[in-house]
Each structure stands twice: as C-alpha cells, then as structure tokens.
Design a protein around this motif. Structure first.
Motif, PDB file in Angstrom:
ATOM      1  N   ILE A 195     -26.326  -6.375  51.325  1.00  0.00           N
ATOM      2  CA  ILE A 195     -27.350  -6.389  52.419  1.00  0.00           C
ATOM      3  C   ILE A 195     -26.837  -7.468  53.463  1.00  0.00           C
ATOM      4  CG2 ILE A 195     -29.833  -6.927  52.954  1.00  0.00           C
ATOM      5  CD1 ILE A 195     -29.510  -4.248  51.274  1.00  0.00           C
ATOM      6  N   ASN A 196     -27.094  -7.045  54.845  1.00  0.00           N
ATOM      7  CA  ASN A 196     -26.538  -7.666  55.784  1.00  0.00           C
ATOM      8  C   ASN A 196     -27.201  -9.168  55.798  1.00  0.00           C
ATOM      9  OD1 ASN A 196     -24.463  -6.022  56.576  1.00  0.00           O
ATOM     10  ND2 ASN A 196     -25.955  -5.062  58.289  1.00  0.00           N
ATOM     11  N   MET A 197     -28.796  -8.959  55.827  1.00  0.00           N
ATOM     12  CA  MET A 197     -29.300 -10.247  56.248  1.00  0.00           C
ATOM     13  C   MET A 197     -29.655 -11.061  54.895  1.00  0.00           C
ATOM     14  SD  MET A 197     -29.649 -10.233  59.273  1.00  0.00           S
ATOM     15  CE  MET A 197     -30.880 -11.517  59.671  1.00  0.00           C
ATOM     16  N   CYS A 198     -28.954 -10.553  53.846  1.00  0.00           N
ATOM     17  CA  CYS A 198     -29.438 -11.245  52.481  1.00  0.00           C
ATOM     18  C   CYS A 198     -28.400 -12.632  52.224  1.00  0.00           C
ATOM     19  CB  CYS A 198     -29.182 -10.461  51.273  1.00  0.00           C
ATOM     20  SG  CYS A 198     -29.603 -11.207  49.559  1.00  0.00           S
ATOM     21  N   GLY A 199     -27.116 -12.509  52.431  1.00  0.00           N
ATOM     22  CA  GLY A 199     -26.293 -13.598  52.485  1.00  0.00           C
ATOM     23  C   GLY A 199     -26.015 -14.113  50.900  1.00  0.00           C
ATOM     24  N   GLU A 210     -19.560 -10.014  39.164  1.00  0.00           N
ATOM     25  CA  GLU A 210     -20.259  -8.822  39.475  1.00  0.00           C
ATOM     26  C   GLU A 210     -21.520  -8.360  38.742  1.00  0.00           C
ATOM     27  OE1 GLU A 210     -18.834  -4.166  40.158  1.00  0.00           O
ATOM     28  OE2 GLU A 210     -17.571  -5.474  38.814  1.00  0.00           O
ATOM     29  N   GLY A 211     -21.722  -8.990  37.348  1.00  0.00           N
ATOM     30  CA  GLY A 211     -22.904  -8.799  36.869  1.00  0.00           C
ATOM     31  C   GLY A 211     -24.021  -9.410  37.228  1.00  0.00           C
ATOM     32  N   SER A 212     -23.774 -10.680  37.784  1.00  0.00           N
ATOM     33  CA  SER A 212     -24.810 -11.315  38.561  1.00  0.00           C
ATOM     34  C   SER A 212     -25.371 -10.651  39.806  1.00  0.00           C
ATOM     35  CB  SER A 212     -24.591 -12.797  38.609  1.00  0.00           C
ATOM     36  OG  SER A 212     -24.008 -13.476  37.493  1.00  0.00           O
ATOM     37  N   LEU A 213     -24.261 -10.119  40.376  1.00  0.00           N
ATOM     38  CA  LEU A 213     -24.574  -9.554  41.929  1.00  0.00           C
ATOM     39  C   LEU A 213     -25.474  -8.362  41.570  1.00  0.00           C
ATOM     40  CD1 LEU A 213     -24.533  -9.087  44.843  1.00  0.00           C
ATOM     41  CD2 LEU A 213     -22.040  -7.978  44.436  1.00  0.00           C
ATOM     42  N   ASN A 214     -25.014  -7.408  40.709  1.00  0.00           N
ATOM     43  CA  ASN A 214     -25.841  -6.390  40.170  1.00  0.00           C
ATOM     44  C   ASN A 214     -27.296  -6.746  39.826  1.00  0.00           C
ATOM     45  OD1 ASN A 214     -23.447  -4.626  40.716  1.00  0.00           O
ATOM     46  ND2 ASN A 214     -22.780  -4.855  38.556  1.00  0.00           N
ATOM     47  N   LYS A 234     -30.697  -5.264  41.493  1.00  0.00           N
ATOM     48  CA  LYS A 234     -31.751  -4.556  41.004  1.00  0.00           C
ATOM     49  C   LYS A 234     -32.965  -5.079  41.106  1.00  0.00           C
ATOM     50  CE  LYS A 234     -28.928  -2.365  37.237  1.00  0.00           C
ATOM     51  NZ  LYS A 234     -28.573  -2.596  35.749  1.00  0.00           N
ATOM     52  N   LEU A 235     -33.048  -6.381  41.219  1.00  0.00           N
ATOM     53  CA  LEU A 235     -34.330  -7.162  41.065  1.00  0.00           C
ATOM     54  C   LEU A 235     -34.823  -7.255  42.699  1.00  0.00           C
ATOM     55  CD1 LEU A 235     -33.609 -10.048  38.429  1.00  0.00           C
ATOM     56  CD2 LEU A 235     -35.187  -7.831  38.366  1.00  0.00           C
ATOM     57  N   LYS A 236     -33.810  -7.786  43.749  1.00  0.00           N
ATOM     58  CA  LYS A 236     -34.205  -7.913  44.855  1.00  0.00           C
ATOM     59  C   LYS A 236     -34.308  -6.764  45.822  1.00  0.00           C
ATOM     60  CE  LYS A 236     -35.164 -12.017  43.579  1.00  0.00           C
ATOM     61  NZ  LYS A 236     -36.464 -12.680  43.604  1.00  0.00           N
ATOM     62  N   HIS A 237     -33.442  -5.868  45.602  1.00  0.00           N
ATOM     63  CA  HIS A 237     -33.079  -4.728  46.559  1.00  0.00           C
ATOM     64  C   HIS A 237     -33.261  -3.528  45.671  1.00  0.00           C
ATOM     65  CE1 HIS A 237     -31.953  -7.900  49.294  1.00  0.00           C
ATOM     66  NE2 HIS A 237     -31.018  -8.447  48.284  1.00  0.00           N
ATOM     67  N   PRO A 238     -34.259  -3.176  45.062  1.00  0.00           N
ATOM     68  CA  PRO A 238     -34.349  -1.989  44.251  1.00  0.00           C
ATOM     69  C   PRO A 238     -34.223  -0.539  45.286  1.00  0.00           C
ATOM     70  CG  PRO A 238     -36.518  -2.997  44.558  1.00  0.00           C
ATOM     71  CD  PRO A 238     -35.758  -3.700  45.307  1.00  0.00           C
ATOM     72  N   GLU A 239     -34.162  -0.579  46.418  1.00  0.00           N
ATOM     73  CA  GLU A 239     -34.196   0.630  47.397  1.00  0.00           C
ATOM     74  C   GLU A 239     -32.580   0.937  47.180  1.00  0.00           C
ATOM     75  OE1 GLU A 239     -33.543  -3.065  50.023  1.00  0.00           O
ATOM     76  OE2 GLU A 239     -35.054  -2.505  48.377  1.00  0.00           O
ATOM     77  N   LEU A 240     -31.807   0.001  46.975  1.00  0.00           N
ATOM     78  CA  LEU A 240     -30.216   0.341  46.939  1.00  0.00           C
ATOM     79  C   LEU A 240     -29.988   1.236  45.441  1.00  0.00           C
ATOM     80  CD1 LEU A 240     -28.535  -2.741  48.276  1.00  0.00           C
ATOM     81  CD2 LEU A 240     -28.630  -0.680  49.185  1.00  0.00           C
ATOM     82  N   VAL A 241     -30.829   0.699  44.286  1.00  0.00           N
ATOM     83  CA  VAL A 241     -30.572   1.348  43.146  1.00  0.00           C
ATOM     84  C   VAL A 241     -31.239   2.593  43.203  1.00  0.00           C
ATOM     85  CG1 VAL A 241     -30.834   0.807  40.659  1.00  0.00           C
ATOM     86  CG2 VAL A 241     -30.742  -1.053  41.947  1.00  0.00           C
TER      87      VAL A 241
END
Length: 84
Positions: free
Chosen positions: A56-60, A66-70, A74-81
């Motif tokens: 996400i561009n504005m997240c930063g 990779e597991g932590s990113l995933n 899942k928690l902060k950007h559920p729309e991507l999941v």
C-alpha cells in the motif's frame, strides 16, 4: 494395622531411594532447573533488517520477514486479501 505400617515403611523407603537418585542426577548436572536452561537469543528491534515493505503506497510499513508482512496485510489491509 500391621499392613498399614508396613506400607508406610515401604513408601518411606521408596521416597528415600527416589531422593537419592534425584540428588545423584543433580550432582551429575543432568537435571537443569528452569533458570539454567538457555533461552533463545532474540534480535533487538533496531537490529532487524526490514526488507519486506507493505504494498500500500501510503502505508510505508516495513518488516523483517515475509510472514510478518503477510500478517500485517491481513490485519490492516483486509481489502487486499479479499481481492485474491
């Protein structure tokens, strides 16, 4: 009554034998207490290389695995999941 006394004597003898075995193991160093066990060395947050960046561009946000990113996605950007 005599059988109860005999059972008590046998149990006390067994307790003594177990205590002797425990003392022997402790002297040999095979029985480590909880405090003596080695704990896993963890990296400090400042030492972690954060190579995985949130898409996400504005997240930063950046993560060390990779597991932590995933998990973040899942928690902060559920729309991507949900799109996948």
């Amino acid at each position: 009554m005599m059988s109860v006394l005999r059972q008590v004597k046998e149990l006390l003898k067994e307790k003594s034998e177990i205590q002797q075995k425990l003392d022997t193991l402790e002297k040999e160093g095979n029985n480590h207490s909880f405090e003596e066990r080695k704990k896993r060395q963890r990296s400090l947050a400042s030492e972690v290389q954060r190579n995985f960046e949130c898409p996400i561009n504005m997240c930063g946000k950046k993560y060390g695995s990779e597991g932590s990113l995933n998990q973040h996605v899942k928690l902060k950007h559920p729309e991507l999941v949900n799109k996948s």
